[in-house]
Design a protein around this motif. Structure first.
Motif, PDB file in Angstrom:
ATOM      1  N   TYR A 289      11.902 -12.182  31.438  1.00 24.54           N
ATOM      2  CA  TYR A 289      12.518 -13.511  31.472  1.00 24.54           C
ATOM      3  C   TYR A 289      13.471 -13.696  30.297  1.00 24.54           C
TER       4      TYR A 289
ATOM      5  N   GLU B 296      14.785 -15.122  35.683  1.00 18.99           N
ATOM      6  CA  GLU B 296      13.793 -14.081  35.963  1.00 18.99           C
ATOM      7  C   GLU B 296      14.513 -12.816  36.416  1.00 18.99           C
TER       8      GLU B 296
ATOM      9  N   PRO C 213       5.997 -11.337  30.525  1.00 22.16           N
ATOM     10  CA  PRO C 213       4.824 -12.171  30.795  1.00 22.16           C
ATOM     11  C   PRO C 213       3.546 -11.504  30.292  1.00 22.16           C
TER      12      PRO C 213
ATOM     13  N   ASP D 258       0.128 -14.635  34.100  1.00 24.86           N
ATOM     14  CA  ASP D 258       0.884 -15.184  35.223  1.00 24.86           C
ATOM     15  C   ASP D 258      -0.123 -15.501  36.322  1.00 24.86           C
TER      16      ASP D 258
ATOM     17  N   LYS E  33      -1.438 -18.294  39.494  1.00 29.08           N
ATOM     18  CA  LYS E  33      -0.983 -19.267  40.466  1.00 29.08           C
ATOM     19  C   LYS E  33      -2.179 -19.844  41.201  1.00 29.08           C
TER      20      LYS E  33
END
Length: 118
Positions: free
Chosen positions: A4, A72, A112, A115, A117
């Motif tokens: 990133y 990204e 990262p 990460d 979700k």
């Protein structure tokens, strides 16, 4: 590994649409050079700190809003190669007028480490 490019800056609040227009115009070039995603966020709940905060970091003025954004990339190598190519791209030889003070913008590259979700 995903990589990133992160950016932190202060934009004159009255230049919000000009900033959005600039960011949207920049996306095709980022995409062409391998970016997977670009996110631009406009500060709506950015507290002032006692020791340090986003405003102090960017030397934001009273009429400016904090912007936090990131691009990204598939990996660091793609990002590095893309920035080299972009700097020599004819589109970049006449960059548009920036709707913010680029001297107070911060940026960096990040890998990262978490990460998750829902």
């Amino acid at each position: 590994m995903t990589y990133y490019s992160g950016f932190l800056l202060a934009v004159p609040t009255g230049n919000k649409q000009a900033y959005i227009d600039m960011a949207q115009a920049a996306w095709p070039m980022f995409k062409r050079y391998g970016a997977l995603r670009m996110v631009e966020t406009w500060g709506v709940d950015v507290p002032h700190g006692k020791v340090n905060d986003f405003y102090m970091s960017t030397q934001a003025k009273d009429d400016e809003t904090i912007v936090f954004s990131w691009v990204e990339w598939p990996d660091k190598e793609t990002a590095d190669a893309s920035y080299e190519k972009m700097m020599s791209d004819p589109e970049m030889q006449k960059p548009p007028e920036m709707p913010f003070d680029g001297m107070r913008m911060m940026w960096g590259g990040f890998e990262p480490i978490v990460d998750v979700k829902a």
